[in-house]
Design a protein around this motif. Structure first.
Motif, PDB file in Angstrom:
ATOM      1  N   PRO A  17       0.801  -1.230   0.000  1.00  0.00           N
ATOM      2  CA  PRO A  17       0.000   0.000   0.000  1.00  0.00           C
ATOM      3  C   PRO A  17       0.836   1.284   0.000  1.00  0.00           C
ATOM      4  N   MET A  18       1.925   1.327   0.803  1.00  0.00           N
ATOM      5  CA  MET A  18       2.740   2.544   0.855  1.00  0.00           C
ATOM      6  C   MET A  18       3.569   2.692  -0.420  1.00  0.00           C
ATOM      7  N   GLY A  19       4.156   1.611  -0.892  1.00  0.00           N
ATOM      8  CA  GLY A  19       4.937   1.668  -2.127  1.00  0.00           C
ATOM      9  C   GLY A  19       4.087   2.121  -3.311  1.00  0.00           C
ATOM     10  N   GLN A  20       2.859   1.622  -3.366  1.00  0.00           N
ATOM     11  CA  GLN A  20       1.925   2.047  -4.423  1.00  0.00           C
ATOM     12  C   GLN A  20       1.680   3.552  -4.343  1.00  0.00           C
ATOM     13  N   SER A  21       1.501   4.047  -3.111  1.00  0.00           N
ATOM     14  CA  SER A  21       1.244   5.484  -2.922  1.00  0.00           C
ATOM     15  C   SER A  21       2.445   6.326  -3.337  1.00  0.00           C
ATOM     16  N   LEU A  22       3.650   5.853  -3.020  1.00  0.00           N
ATOM     17  CA  LEU A  22       4.861   6.575  -3.403  1.00  0.00           C
ATOM     18  C   LEU A  22       4.987   6.636  -4.924  1.00  0.00           C
ATOM     19  N   ALA A  23       4.833   5.476  -5.574  1.00  0.00           N
ATOM     20  CA  ALA A  23       4.942   5.422  -7.034  1.00  0.00           C
ATOM     21  C   ALA A  23       3.872   6.292  -7.689  1.00  0.00           C
ATOM     22  N   SER A  24       2.686   6.266  -7.117  1.00  0.00           N
ATOM     23  CA  SER A  24       1.568   7.056  -7.650  1.00  0.00           C
ATOM     24  C   SER A  24       1.875   8.552  -7.577  1.00  0.00           C
ATOM     25  N   ALA A  25       2.466   8.978  -6.455  1.00  0.00           N
ATOM     26  CA  ALA A  25       2.810  10.402  -6.292  1.00  0.00           C
ATOM     27  C   ALA A  25       3.884  10.820  -7.297  1.00  0.00           C
ATOM     28  N   PHE A  26       4.865   9.949  -7.521  1.00  0.00           N
ATOM     29  CA  PHE A  26       5.895  10.251  -8.520  1.00  0.00           C
ATOM     30  C   PHE A  26       5.264  10.405  -9.911  1.00  0.00           C
ATOM     31  N   LEU A  27       4.358   9.499 -10.244  1.00  0.00           N
ATOM     32  CA  LEU A  27       3.685   9.570 -11.545  1.00  0.00           C
ATOM     33  C   LEU A  27       2.847  10.838 -11.664  1.00  0.00           C
ATOM     34  N   ASP A  28       2.131  11.176 -10.579  1.00  0.00           N
ATOM     35  CA  ASP A  28       1.300  12.393 -10.578  1.00  0.00           C
ATOM     36  C   ASP A  28       2.142  13.640 -10.817  1.00  0.00           C
ATOM     37  N   ALA A  29       3.403  13.575 -10.352  1.00  0.00           N
ATOM     38  CA  ALA A  29       4.308  14.722 -10.521  1.00  0.00           C
ATOM     39  C   ALA A  29       4.959  14.732 -11.907  1.00  0.00           C
ATOM     40  N   GLY A  30       4.628  13.728 -12.732  1.00  0.00           N
ATOM     41  CA  GLY A  30       5.154  13.681 -14.098  1.00  0.00           C
ATOM     42  C   GLY A  30       6.534  13.060 -14.209  1.00  0.00           C
ATOM     43  N   LEU A  31       6.971  12.358 -13.157  1.00  0.00           N
ATOM     44  CA  LEU A  31       8.304  11.735 -13.201  1.00  0.00           C
ATOM     45  C   LEU A  31       8.236  10.382 -13.899  1.00  0.00           C
ATOM     46  N   ARG A  32       9.227  10.113 -14.719  1.00  0.00           N
ATOM     47  CA  ARG A  32       9.338   8.788 -15.344  1.00  0.00           C
ATOM     48  C   ARG A  32       9.711   7.806 -14.234  1.00  0.00           C
ATOM     49  N   THR A  33       8.844   6.843 -13.979  1.00  0.00           N
ATOM     50  CA  THR A  33       8.951   5.998 -12.791  1.00  0.00           C
ATOM     51  C   THR A  33       8.973   4.520 -13.173  1.00  0.00           C
ATOM     52  N   THR A  34      10.003   3.821 -12.701  1.00  0.00           N
ATOM     53  CA  THR A  34      10.104   2.373 -12.893  1.00  0.00           C
ATOM     54  C   THR A  34       9.695   1.688 -11.594  1.00  0.00           C
ATOM     55  N   VAL A  35       8.920   0.607 -11.705  1.00  0.00           N
ATOM     56  CA  VAL A  35       8.425  -0.071 -10.499  1.00  0.00           C
ATOM     57  C   VAL A  35       8.716  -1.562 -10.567  1.00  0.00           C
ATOM     58  N   TRP A  36       8.882  -2.163  -9.393  1.00  0.00           N
ATOM     59  CA  TRP A  36       9.083  -3.612  -9.289  1.00  0.00           C
ATOM     60  C   TRP A  36       8.590  -4.092  -7.942  1.00  0.00           C
ATOM     61  N   ASN A  37       7.994  -5.267  -7.916  1.00  0.00           N
ATOM     62  CA  ASN A  37       7.542  -5.893  -6.676  1.00  0.00           C
ATOM     63  C   ASN A  37       7.846  -7.376  -6.740  1.00  0.00           C
ATOM     64  N   ARG A  38       8.185  -7.948  -5.589  1.00  0.00           N
ATOM     65  CA  ARG A  38       8.544  -9.374  -5.554  1.00  0.00           C
ATOM     66  C   ARG A  38       7.371 -10.246  -6.016  1.00  0.00           C
ATOM     67  N   THR A  39       6.159  -9.891  -5.553  1.00  0.00           N
ATOM     68  CA  THR A  39       4.959 -10.616  -6.001  1.00  0.00           C
ATOM     69  C   THR A  39       4.475  -9.971  -7.291  1.00  0.00           C
ATOM     70  N   PRO A  40       4.434 -10.710  -8.384  1.00  0.00           N
ATOM     71  CA  PRO A  40       4.024 -10.112  -9.665  1.00  0.00           C
ATOM     72  C   PRO A  40       2.559  -9.650  -9.647  1.00  0.00           C
ATOM     73  N   GLY A  41       2.245  -8.728 -10.541  1.00  0.00           N
ATOM     74  CA  GLY A  41       0.857  -8.295 -10.735  1.00  0.00           C
ATOM     75  C   GLY A  41       0.482  -7.014 -10.039  1.00  0.00           C
ATOM     76  N   ARG A  42       1.234  -6.646  -8.999  1.00  0.00           N
ATOM     77  CA  ARG A  42       0.871  -5.445  -8.245  1.00  0.00           C
ATOM     78  C   ARG A  42       1.169  -4.151  -9.003  1.00  0.00           C
ATOM     79  N   ASP A  43       1.929  -4.271 -10.081  1.00  0.00           N
ATOM     80  CA  ASP A  43       2.313  -3.074 -10.835  1.00  0.00           C
ATOM     81  C   ASP A  43       1.304  -2.713 -11.933  1.00  0.00           C
ATOM     82  N   ARG A  44       0.265  -3.542 -12.103  1.00  0.00           N
ATOM     83  CA  ARG A  44      -0.638  -3.390 -13.251  1.00  0.00           C
ATOM     84  C   ARG A  44      -1.254  -1.995 -13.336  1.00  0.00           C
ATOM     85  N   GLY A  45      -1.860  -1.552 -12.243  1.00  0.00           N
ATOM     86  CA  GLY A  45      -2.528  -0.247 -12.242  1.00  0.00           C
ATOM     87  C   GLY A  45      -1.564   0.896 -12.493  1.00  0.00           C
TER      88      GLY A  45
END
Length: 295
Positions: A17-45
């Motif tokens: 939940p927190m990592g998603q929020s951090l990545a979301s804020a970076f995207l909202d700010a227009g930053l090119r953002t790469t994401v990865w999670n140990r459990t696949p599928g969480r990056d879909r949204g």
């Protein structure tokens, strides 16, 4: 998964939940953002919103000069970062670890990073996921100040207040532990109070406005008592610890009369009686801090 050649502004490892929020804020700010999670599928949204989904942690950290890590604890962080291929990919880059753990773990990870040519900042997030990207977010950081300044523009896109607490790497975790100590002992006290109130026929809703009143007494007390503790003055004028012990005994008696475990209050009363036994009965309750800290 999308391939990419243009470097990202930031990589986020960990999409709870927190990592998603951090990545979301970076995207909202227009930053090119790469994401990865140990459990696949969480990056879909996040990918649907423009994030780059890395196929591995190694690929993720290689995509950006700055990697922000936010996972459940340092065991989880180590399991990702300390793999040889990931450590090699991080060489010359910066990790900002926003994972919560102990000051000792922060120092250990910083030493490991230094040994692998990785620049390292530690930090903690003091507010819930819903605050990230808003003015209500609170972040604390520690580590090399120059490195912090370099990455501050990216960190600022997470919103709220960012405070650099000093170069000693364990300092952010030390604040985090101390502040969570306040929070969880207060929450334990509130849970216990609700159990006692219920046993006496008082609902949580009925008690709540008065509980808020008790809570409001605390902030000015924190300020006032901090000055006393730092100066070595533990004045009990108006409310000596002997008076406090008396009211604690009433809470213990009432709780146990209802069969409610009073272990937390018994522990507090025991510390207070220890202070009195050491000859500090005229001091205030906060003298306990000094007695606890004795080695």
């Amino acid at each position: 998964m999308s391939s990419h050649y243009e470097p990202s502004a930031v990589t986020v490892l960990g999409l709870g939940p927190m990592g998603q929020s951090l990545a979301s804020a970076f995207l909202d700010a227009g930053l090119r953002t790469t994401v990865w999670n140990r459990t696949p599928g969480r990056d879909r949204g996040l990918i649907e919103r423009g994030a780059i989904g890395a196929r591995s942690a190694q690929e993720a950290v290689a995509a950006s000069d700055l990697t922000v890590v936010c996972v459940v604890n340092y065991d989880a962080a180590d399991a990702v970062l300390r793999r040889d291929v990931v450590a090699d990919a991080l060489k010359g880059r910066t990790v900002v670890n926003l994972t919560a753990d102990t000051p000792g773990r922060a120092r250990d990870t910083a030493a490991w990073a230094a040994g692998h040519g990785i620049q390292y900042l530690d930090g903690a997030i003091m507010t819930p996921t819903t605050t990230i990207g808003t003015s209500a977010a609170v972040f604390i950081h520690s580590g090399p100040e120059e490195l912090y300044r370099e990455h501050r523009p990216v960190l600022d896109t997470l919103g709220g207040t960012h405070t650099h607490l000093g170069e000693e790497i364990g300092r952010a975790a030390a604040y985090d532990i101390a502040l969570l100590d306040i929070f969880w002992t207060a929450m334990a006290g509130y849970a216990h109070a609700l159990a006692v109130a219920k046993a006496e026929g008082v609902t949580a809703r009925e008690l709540a406005p008065f509980a808020k009143g008790i809570g409001a007494i605390l902030p000015p007390l924190f300020e006032q008592l901090a000055e006393g503790v730092d100066s070595g003055s533990f004045s009990g004028e108006g409310n000596p610890i002997t008076s406090g012990v008396s009211s604690m005994a009433h809470i213990i008696h009432t709780s146990e009369a209802h069969g409610i475990d009073a272990g937390v209050m018994r522990a507090a009363e025991g510390m207070a009686r220890r202070v009195i036994g050491l000859g500090h009965g005229a001091d205030g309750f906060i003298r306990i801090a000094e007695v606890l800290g004795r080695r």
